[in-house]
Design a protein around this motif. Sequence first.
Motif, PDB file in Angstrom:
ATOM      1  N   GLY A  10       0.789  -1.227  -0.001  1.00 50.26           N
ATOM      2  CA  GLY A  10       0.052   0.096  -0.041  1.00 50.26           C
ATOM      3  C   GLY A  10       0.757   1.256   0.018  1.00 50.26           C
ATOM      4  O   GLY A  10       1.822   1.386   0.746  1.00 50.26           O
ATOM      5  N   GLU A  42       0.978  -3.335  -4.580  1.00 52.76           N
ATOM      6  CA  GLU A  42      -0.168  -2.424  -4.940  1.00 52.76           C
ATOM      7  C   GLU A  42      -1.295  -3.218  -5.565  1.00 52.76           C
ATOM      8  O   GLU A  42      -1.084  -4.331  -5.737  1.00 52.76           O
ATOM      9  CB  GLU A  42       0.248  -1.198  -5.758  1.00 52.76           C
ATOM     10  CG  GLU A  42       0.248   0.072  -4.807  1.00 52.76           C
ATOM     11  CD  GLU A  42      -0.869   0.651  -4.198  1.00 52.76           C
ATOM     12  OE1 GLU A  42      -2.037   0.051  -4.275  1.00 52.76           O
ATOM     13  OE2 GLU A  42      -0.853   1.449  -3.298  1.00 52.76           O
ATOM     14  N   VAL A  43      -2.276  -2.388  -5.906  1.00 55.44           N
ATOM     15  CA  VAL A  43      -3.532  -3.131  -6.168  1.00 55.44           C
ATOM     16  C   VAL A  43      -3.322  -3.770  -7.867  1.00 55.44           C
ATOM     17  O   VAL A  43      -4.030  -4.668  -8.138  1.00 55.44           O
ATOM     18  CB  VAL A  43      -4.778  -2.235  -6.322  1.00 55.44           C
ATOM     19  CG1 VAL A  43      -5.455  -2.011  -4.934  1.00 55.44           C
ATOM     20  CG2 VAL A  43      -4.381  -0.742  -7.124  1.00 55.44           C
ATOM     21  N   PRO A  81      -5.897  -0.527   3.415  1.00 55.32           N
ATOM     22  CA  PRO A  81      -7.175  -0.325   4.170  1.00 55.32           C
ATOM     23  C   PRO A  81      -7.237  -1.455   5.385  1.00 55.32           C
ATOM     24  O   PRO A  81      -6.871  -2.624   5.204  1.00 55.32           O
ATOM     25  CB  PRO A  81      -8.224  -0.224   3.223  1.00 55.32           C
ATOM     26  CG  PRO A  81      -7.573   0.090   1.782  1.00 55.32           C
ATOM     27  CD  PRO A  81      -6.085  -0.424   1.982  1.00 55.32           C
ATOM     28  N   GLU A 102      -0.222  -0.738  10.007  1.00 54.82           N
ATOM     29  CA  GLU A 102      -0.908   0.316  10.612  1.00 54.82           C
ATOM     30  C   GLU A 102      -2.165   0.125  11.399  1.00 54.82           C
ATOM     31  O   GLU A 102      -2.767  -0.856  11.400  1.00 54.82           O
ATOM     32  CB  GLU A 102      -1.373   1.240   9.179  1.00 54.82           C
ATOM     33  CG  GLU A 102      -0.471   2.489   8.835  1.00 54.82           C
ATOM     34  CD  GLU A 102      -0.084   3.225   9.924  1.00 54.82           C
ATOM     35  OE1 GLU A 102      -1.120   3.586  11.005  1.00 54.82           O
ATOM     36  OE2 GLU A 102       1.191   3.788  10.019  1.00 54.82           O
ATOM     37  N   PRO A 104      -6.145   0.776  12.528  1.00 53.40           N
ATOM     38  CA  PRO A 104      -6.180  -0.265  13.668  1.00 53.40           C
ATOM     39  C   PRO A 104      -5.843  -1.635  13.189  1.00 53.40           C
ATOM     40  O   PRO A 104      -5.787  -1.797  12.098  1.00 53.40           O
ATOM     41  CB  PRO A 104      -7.621  -0.175  13.769  1.00 53.40           C
ATOM     42  CG  PRO A 104      -8.330  -0.036  12.255  1.00 53.40           C
ATOM     43  CD  PRO A 104      -7.264   1.005  11.850  1.00 53.40           C
ATOM     44  N   ASP A 188     -10.660   5.123  13.377  1.00 52.42           N
ATOM     45  CA  ASP A 188      -9.466   5.906  12.764  1.00 52.42           C
ATOM     46  C   ASP A 188      -8.792   6.918  13.473  1.00 52.42           C
ATOM     47  O   ASP A 188      -7.542   7.218  13.523  1.00 52.42           O
ATOM     48  CB  ASP A 188     -10.400   6.860  11.513  1.00 52.42           C
ATOM     49  CG  ASP A 188      -9.335   7.220  10.499  1.00 52.42           C
ATOM     50  OD1 ASP A 188      -8.393   6.494  10.295  1.00 52.42           O
ATOM     51  OD2 ASP A 188      -9.391   8.264   9.865  1.00 52.42           O
ATOM     52  N   HIS A 192      -6.312   6.165  18.179  1.00 53.21           N
ATOM     53  CA  HIS A 192      -5.074   6.755  18.711  1.00 53.21           C
ATOM     54  C   HIS A 192      -5.168   7.137  20.120  1.00 53.21           C
ATOM     55  O   HIS A 192      -4.284   6.980  20.965  1.00 53.21           O
ATOM     56  CB  HIS A 192      -4.700   7.913  17.978  1.00 53.21           C
ATOM     57  CG  HIS A 192      -4.137   7.525  16.391  1.00 53.21           C
ATOM     58  ND1 HIS A 192      -2.730   7.185  16.492  1.00 53.21           N
ATOM     59  CD2 HIS A 192      -4.487   7.754  15.316  1.00 53.21           C
ATOM     60  CE1 HIS A 192      -2.478   6.839  15.176  1.00 53.21           C
ATOM     61  NE2 HIS A 192      -3.498   7.204  14.251  1.00 53.21           N
TER      62      HIS A 192
HETATM   63  N1  LIG Z   1      -0.848   6.121  12.101  1.00 55.72           N
HETATM   64  C1  LIG Z   1      -1.962   7.283  11.449  1.00 55.72           C
HETATM   65  O1  LIG Z   1      -1.615   8.332  11.819  1.00 55.72           O
HETATM   66  C2  LIG Z   1      -2.452   6.868  10.204  1.00 55.72           C
HETATM   67  C3  LIG Z   1      -3.101   7.984   9.490  1.00 55.72           C
HETATM   68  C4  LIG Z   1      -3.696   7.537   8.248  1.00 55.72           C
HETATM   69  C5  LIG Z   1      -4.192   6.273   7.990  1.00 55.72           C
HETATM   70  N2  LIG Z   1      -3.740   5.291   8.707  1.00 55.72           N
HETATM   71  C6  LIG Z   1      -4.023   3.995   8.501  1.00 55.72           C
HETATM   72  O2  LIG Z   1      -3.128   3.401   7.481  1.00 55.72           O
HETATM   73  C7  LIG Z   1      -3.999   2.563   6.675  1.00 55.72           C
HETATM   74  C8  LIG Z   1      -4.042   2.915   5.424  1.00 55.72           C
HETATM   75  O3  LIG Z   1      -4.692   4.308   5.162  1.00 55.72           O
HETATM   76  P1  LIG Z   1      -4.131   5.249   3.992  1.00 55.72           P
HETATM   77  O4  LIG Z   1      -4.788   6.743   4.660  1.00 55.72           O
HETATM   78  O5  LIG Z   1      -2.589   5.225   3.447  1.00 55.72           O
HETATM   79  O6  LIG Z   1      -5.002   4.767   3.052  1.00 55.72           O
HETATM   80  P2  LIG Z   1      -4.994   5.105   1.485  1.00 55.72           P
HETATM   81  O7  LIG Z   1      -6.291   4.946   0.953  1.00 55.72           O
HETATM   82  O8  LIG Z   1      -4.448   6.545   1.451  1.00 55.72           O
HETATM   83  O9  LIG Z   1      -4.069   4.154   1.057  1.00 55.72           O
HETATM   84  C9  LIG Z   1      -4.224   2.572   0.920  1.00 55.72           C
HETATM   85  C10 LIG Z   1      -3.191   2.050  -0.208  1.00 55.72           C
HETATM   86  O10 LIG Z   1      -3.371   0.767   0.115  1.00 55.72           O
HETATM   87  C11 LIG Z   1      -3.542   0.098  -1.458  1.00 55.72           C
HETATM   88  N3  LIG Z   1      -4.271  -0.943  -1.387  1.00 55.72           N
HETATM   89  C12 LIG Z   1      -5.597  -1.312  -1.577  1.00 55.72           C
HETATM   90  N4  LIG Z   1      -5.608  -2.595  -1.682  1.00 55.72           N
HETATM   91  C13 LIG Z   1      -4.549  -3.196  -1.782  1.00 55.72           C
HETATM   92  C14 LIG Z   1      -4.379  -4.530  -2.018  1.00 55.72           C
HETATM   93  N5  LIG Z   1      -5.272  -5.524  -2.124  1.00 55.72           N
HETATM   94  N6  LIG Z   1      -3.055  -4.920  -2.327  1.00 55.72           N
HETATM   95  C15 LIG Z   1      -2.077  -3.916  -2.228  1.00 55.72           C
HETATM   96  N7  LIG Z   1      -2.469  -2.392  -1.859  1.00 55.72           N
HETATM   97  C16 LIG Z   1      -3.841  -2.265  -1.796  1.00 55.72           C
HETATM   98  C17 LIG Z   1      -4.307   1.449  -2.099  1.00 55.72           C
HETATM   99  O11 LIG Z   1      -4.248   1.317  -3.558  1.00 55.72           O
HETATM  100  C18 LIG Z   1      -3.648   2.523  -1.440  1.00 55.72           C
HETATM  101  O12 LIG Z   1      -2.387   3.126  -2.145  1.00 55.72           O
HETATM  102  C19 LIG Z   1      -5.212   2.447   7.336  1.00 55.72           C
HETATM  103  O13 LIG Z   1      -5.233   1.427   8.165  1.00 55.72           O
HETATM  104  C20 LIG Z   1      -5.326   3.655   8.231  1.00 55.72           C
HETATM  105  O14 LIG Z   1      -6.183   3.401   9.143  1.00 55.72           O
HETATM  106  C21 LIG Z   1      -2.923   5.357   9.899  1.00 55.72           C
END
Ligand SMILES: NC(=O)c1ccc[n+]([C@@H]2O[C@H](COP(=O)([O-])OP(=O)(O)OC[C@H]3O[C@@H](n4cnc5c(N)ncnc54)[C@H](O)[C@@H]3O)[C@@H](O)[C@H]2O)c1
Length: 406
Positions: A10, A42-43, A81, A102, A104, A188, A192
Amino acid sequence: MKKIRIGLIGTGYMGKAHAIAFKTAPAVFSLDTEVTFEMLAEVNDDLASTKASELGFRRSTGDWRQLVTDPDIDIVDICSPNYLHKDMALAAIAAGKHVYCEKPLAMCANDALEITLAAEQAGVKTLVGFNYAKNPTIQLAREIIQQGEIGEVVHFRSVFNEDYLADPDTPFSWRLKRQLSGSGALNDLGSHIVNLAQHLVAPINEVCADSRTVHRQRSLSGQPDNQAEVENEDLIQMMLRFSNGATGSIEASRIAWGRKNGLWFEVTGTKGSLIFDQERLSELHIYQAGQQQARQGFKRILTGPEHPDYMNFCVSAGHGLGYNDMKAVEVRDLLQGVAADQPIWPDFRAAYQDHLVLDAAEASCREQRWVKIPASVTVAGSIKDNNKQSEQTTGVLSGRNPVGVN
Ligand SMILES: NC(=O)c1ccc[n+]([C@@H]2O[C@H](COP(=O)([O-])OP(=O)(O)OC[C@H]3O[C@@H](n4cnc5c(N)ncnc54)[C@H](O)[C@@H]3O)[C@@H](O)[C@H]2O)c1
């Protein structure tokens, strides 16, 4: 130099943040490890290949299962996700990989437990992205609390508000679908704060929560005539009872106009108080009792080289760190833990303990009553009372202090 090879899944918001952190951490902390950006998933193949060249990974794949079983990967880094975390983590653990995931960790406490037990049985290292706890300012807050400088903690009041979905015209996304995200603002943002509350104060024993979905429909891909049902909450508030007798509250909202990274808390003790605001993340306000009446007030501490982990980034106090720096501290903990075979905090077990609270909050919203946090299941399958501090957090389980907890 120990070679550690990373497989990143991801590359959205968090994937990029993790890639930056893997580049930053060895430079900032002079680590005894050499990080190889081995493979990215990635996807599909095209996106994977584009992102691999942007972020500096040697190989790429459109199939994450290929990545988790690749023999040249040591750490699988899951930034997909929420609904994908469980399958990806279990597959990585089965292949003997260390797993950085990441938050949760999972969609519910049962799934988090399954992943936790699998990792503990396999003996792999785990870390969950609760990056806010890695901020030198938060580490300082914990140090002040642990040393009794504000006395016995009696109250914890906190919010995590953002406005990324405040505009009703913001289109539908995976975060709004139960099957893909689980809960909404709770998973989400609230996750935290639950992690911080248990880190700073004590395990949470009981919660009473209420939630609301304000914008019940959103357009699919920005097409106003094509609406999808929002399946989880926009905001939630809960009252808390901690195992040490302290009480408190948590609010989380994704529709709080004007709040961009509005994680804020106040900890009140019998001899003073602390206030932290993530939008001013290098400042800690402390009030200590005993000041003469006419001079009473909060003191603002700007974090600097005397505080945990700050010096490595900057030799001057008050110059401030940023969000990505917290991720670099997190990745430092991960690399050190893997290289030195030490437990790391917050690992999957710590995240599981947070999930028990998240599940209880959801049950409380449904049933409109106080809900007790159930006892957690330990490695041996026995039950552990929440009144005692987390074994993993205190290092009791392994007999060694975890990396990442001061
Ligand atoms: N720690 C933090 O402060 C924080 C902040 C934001 C998000 N997060 C967590 O991070 C995780 C991702 O969130 P995000 O905001 O980066 O989401 P996002 O939608 O920006 O990114 C998700 C990525 O995963 C990829 N993806 C989806 N399905 C996939 C698959 N089958 N194989 C490979 N890649 C795949 C998507 O193409 C995308 O690039 C979530 O669990 C979210 O809760 C944490």
